[in-house]
Design an enzyme around this catalytic site. Structure first.
Site, mmCIF file in Angstrom:
data_model
loop_
_atom_site.group_PDB
_atom_site.id
_atom_site.type_symbol
_atom_site.label_atom_id
_atom_site.label_comp_id
_atom_site.label_asym_id
_atom_site.label_seq_id
_atom_site.Cartn_x
_atom_site.Cartn_y
_atom_site.Cartn_z
ATOM 1 N N TYR A 16 -5.469 65.749 -21.323
ATOM 2 C CA TYR A 16 -6.081 65.275 -23.115
ATOM 3 C C TYR A 16 -6.048 66.209 -23.886
ATOM 4 O O TYR A 16 -5.884 67.359 -23.658
ATOM 5 C CB TYR A 16 -7.378 65.442 -22.613
ATOM 6 C CG TYR A 16 -8.058 64.379 -21.948
ATOM 7 C CD1 TYR A 16 -7.324 62.884 -21.780
ATOM 8 C CD2 TYR A 16 -9.084 64.499 -21.391
ATOM 9 C CE1 TYR A 16 -7.697 61.466 -21.144
ATOM 10 C CE2 TYR A 16 -9.534 63.408 -20.463
ATOM 11 C CZ TYR A 16 -9.505 62.035 -20.217
ATOM 12 O OH TYR A 16 -9.671 61.109 -19.600
ATOM 13 N N HIS A 60 -5.443 60.652 -12.257
ATOM 14 C CA HIS A 60 -6.226 60.517 -13.168
ATOM 15 C C HIS A 60 -4.722 59.121 -13.167
ATOM 16 O O HIS A 60 -5.769 58.070 -13.496
ATOM 17 C CB HIS A 60 -5.587 61.239 -13.974
ATOM 18 C CG HIS A 60 -5.982 60.732 -15.466
ATOM 19 N ND1 HIS A 60 -5.811 61.991 -16.419
ATOM 20 C CD2 HIS A 60 -6.191 59.643 -15.696
ATOM 21 C CE1 HIS A 60 -6.304 60.462 -17.520
ATOM 22 N NE2 HIS A 60 -6.859 59.773 -17.578
ATOM 23 N N GLY A 108 -15.617 52.091 -28.166
ATOM 24 C CA GLY A 108 -16.336 52.020 -29.417
ATOM 25 C C GLY A 108 -16.691 51.011 -29.913
ATOM 26 O O GLY A 108 -17.028 50.954 -31.231
ATOM 27 N N PHE A 109 -16.261 49.725 -29.636
ATOM 28 C CA PHE A 109 -15.740 48.883 -30.429
ATOM 29 C C PHE A 109 -17.651 48.384 -30.084
ATOM 30 O O PHE A 109 -18.192 47.726 -30.877
ATOM 31 C CB PHE A 109 -15.347 47.333 -29.451
ATOM 32 C CG PHE A 109 -15.129 46.090 -30.384
ATOM 33 C CD1 PHE A 109 -13.544 46.231 -30.927
ATOM 34 C CD2 PHE A 109 -16.135 45.459 -30.075
ATOM 35 C CE1 PHE A 109 -13.558 45.016 -31.170
ATOM 36 C CE2 PHE A 109 -15.681 43.686 -30.740
ATOM 37 C CZ PHE A 109 -14.201 44.303 -31.411
ATOM 38 N N THR A 144 -20.169 49.887 -30.330
ATOM 39 C CA THR A 144 -21.400 50.374 -31.407
ATOM 40 C C THR A 144 -21.243 49.833 -32.637
ATOM 41 O O THR A 144 -22.529 50.271 -32.871
ATOM 42 C CB THR A 144 -20.454 51.568 -31.485
ATOM 43 O OG1 THR A 144 -19.355 51.838 -32.406
ATOM 44 C CG2 THR A 144 -20.319 52.567 -30.355
ATOM 45 N N PRO A 185 -17.008 52.978 -21.516
ATOM 46 C CA PRO A 185 -18.776 52.084 -21.696
ATOM 47 C C PRO A 185 -19.001 50.855 -22.542
ATOM 48 O O PRO A 185 -20.245 51.051 -23.029
ATOM 49 C CB PRO A 185 -19.271 53.167 -21.128
ATOM 50 C CG PRO A 185 -19.320 54.171 -21.779
ATOM 51 C CD PRO A 185 -17.346 54.498 -21.845
ATOM 52 N N LEU A 186 -18.655 51.938 -23.894
ATOM 53 C CA LEU A 186 -18.540 51.385 -24.913
ATOM 54 C C LEU A 186 -17.555 50.346 -25.030
ATOM 55 O O LEU A 186 -16.886 50.049 -26.925
ATOM 56 C CB LEU A 186 -19.341 52.408 -26.758
ATOM 57 C CG LEU A 186 -21.000 53.286 -26.077
ATOM 58 C CD1 LEU A 186 -20.762 54.363 -26.377
ATOM 59 C CD2 LEU A 186 -21.707 52.001 -25.588
#
Length: 333
Positions: free
Chosen positions: A56, A124, A209-210, A212, A205-206
């Site tokens: 990352y 990973h 961001g979609f 939200t 898990p969102l």
């Protein structure tokens, strides 16, 4: 309230974690000083299950950023840290390396970056050139040496998980899961995890961001440095945006009746839909959304509400591939 899951008779961990990737890459620019304040605030409110990876950001930026906060005072004793290895940058592309040599290199580097041994250490991505048994054996050797406490895999098939579990105890896997992506329910991964006693960290898990609802149109994600507008996630593409956004609108209606945010509804659903199996790890760069996500702990769904959410997921199937070509090539089959 903080939901917890039991790992053993004496060990429990929070059922809602924090994914730190966005502090270093992927979702637009981030400021290190602001990121540190967000991490400190997470500790302050008890949001203390953190997820990172060696890959990352450039030069292991994310691990080093978290490590700078974990070194402050007694912060390390308050946080449960997960990191991952097995992927590296090669001329601007991500490639897998599951070799035992790379494993040994990565765990030592992670310990240096974080300032201490991680609690959980995951592979990973599965290296198709290296038998997973060899990768897991190297991870077990690191665990026996005291360089981590728990080991696991990410983005693997049910068959690969079962192979790995014959070599060593697999404690966790990391898979994408949300109302936006439920593929692990049909692939056999959920069944394998239940069978083997393996917990699931649910990344994105969102829905990146979609779910939200903060992005109301395709143009909202066309920002410098944000991979959501780059084609990396075809479900964000302009030609399917309006169709896929119908799921967001349906969840927003349920959330309004419940008196919570659509994001909180999605996180609560993930935590409750398979008992205590799934641990969502949403990410954010801001304290505002950090607190908003953490409050999902307090959203308790009735069976009728769970059924209603499942119904709208089925009625609003998502269009588009899970990943673009480059990311999809890294997935296990």
């Amino acid at each position: 309230m903080v939901r917890t899951v039991q790992l053993s008779t004496s060990v429990s961990i929070p059922q809602l974690g924090y994914g730190a990737m966005g502090l270093s890459q992927g979702y637009g620019k981030a400021d290190d000083d602001t990121s540190r304040e967000t991490l400190r605030h997470a500790i302050k409110i008890g949001y203390n299950l953190w997820n990172t990876a060696t890959v990352y950001g450039p030069d292991q930026h994310n691990e080093k950023l978290l490590g700078s906060v974990l070194r402050e005072g007694d912060n390390r004793s308050k946080v449960i840290v997960t990191t991952k290895w097995g992927v590296k940058w090669d001329n601007g592309d991500l490639v897998t390396d599951g070799s035992p040599e790379f494993a040994r290199q990565c765990i030592d580097q992670s310990i240096e970056n974080l300032g201490s041994a991680p609690d959980m250490w995951l592979l990973h991505r599965i290296d198709k050139k290296v038998p997973v048994e060899e990768s897991v054996k190297a991870m077990e050797e690191a665990r026996q040496a005291g360089k981590c406490k728990y080991i696991g895999l990410s983005a693997m098939s049910a068959n690969t998980l079962r192979r790995a579990a014959k070599v060593a105890k697999i404690d966790f896997v990391e898979m994408e899961f949300s109302p936006f992506e439920t593929g692990i329910e049909d692939s056999g991964v959920i069944d394998a995890c239940k069978e083997l006693g393996v917990k699931i960290f649910a990344y994105s898990p969102l829905g990146h961001g979609f779910l939200t609802g903060r992005f109301r149109s395709f143009e909202d994600v066309l920002k410098d440095g944000d991979m959501r507008g780059s084609g990396a996630f075809p479900r964000f593409n302009k030609e399917v945006w309006d169709h896929n956004f119908k799921l967001v609108e349906a969840l927003e209606k349920i959330a309004e009746k419940k008196g919570c945010k659509a994001s909180q509804l999605a996180l609560a659903w993930a935590m409750q839909v398979h008992g205590n199996l799934i641990i969502p790890i949403p990410g954010t760069k801001s304290i505002k959304y950090l607190e908003e996500n953490f409050a999902a702990n307090d959203v308790v769904l009735s069976q009728a509400e769970m059924d209603e959410i499942r119904k709208v997921i089925k009625e609003n199937p998502i269009k588009g591939a899970q990943y673009g070509e480059k990311f999809q090539a890294l997935m296990d089959e």
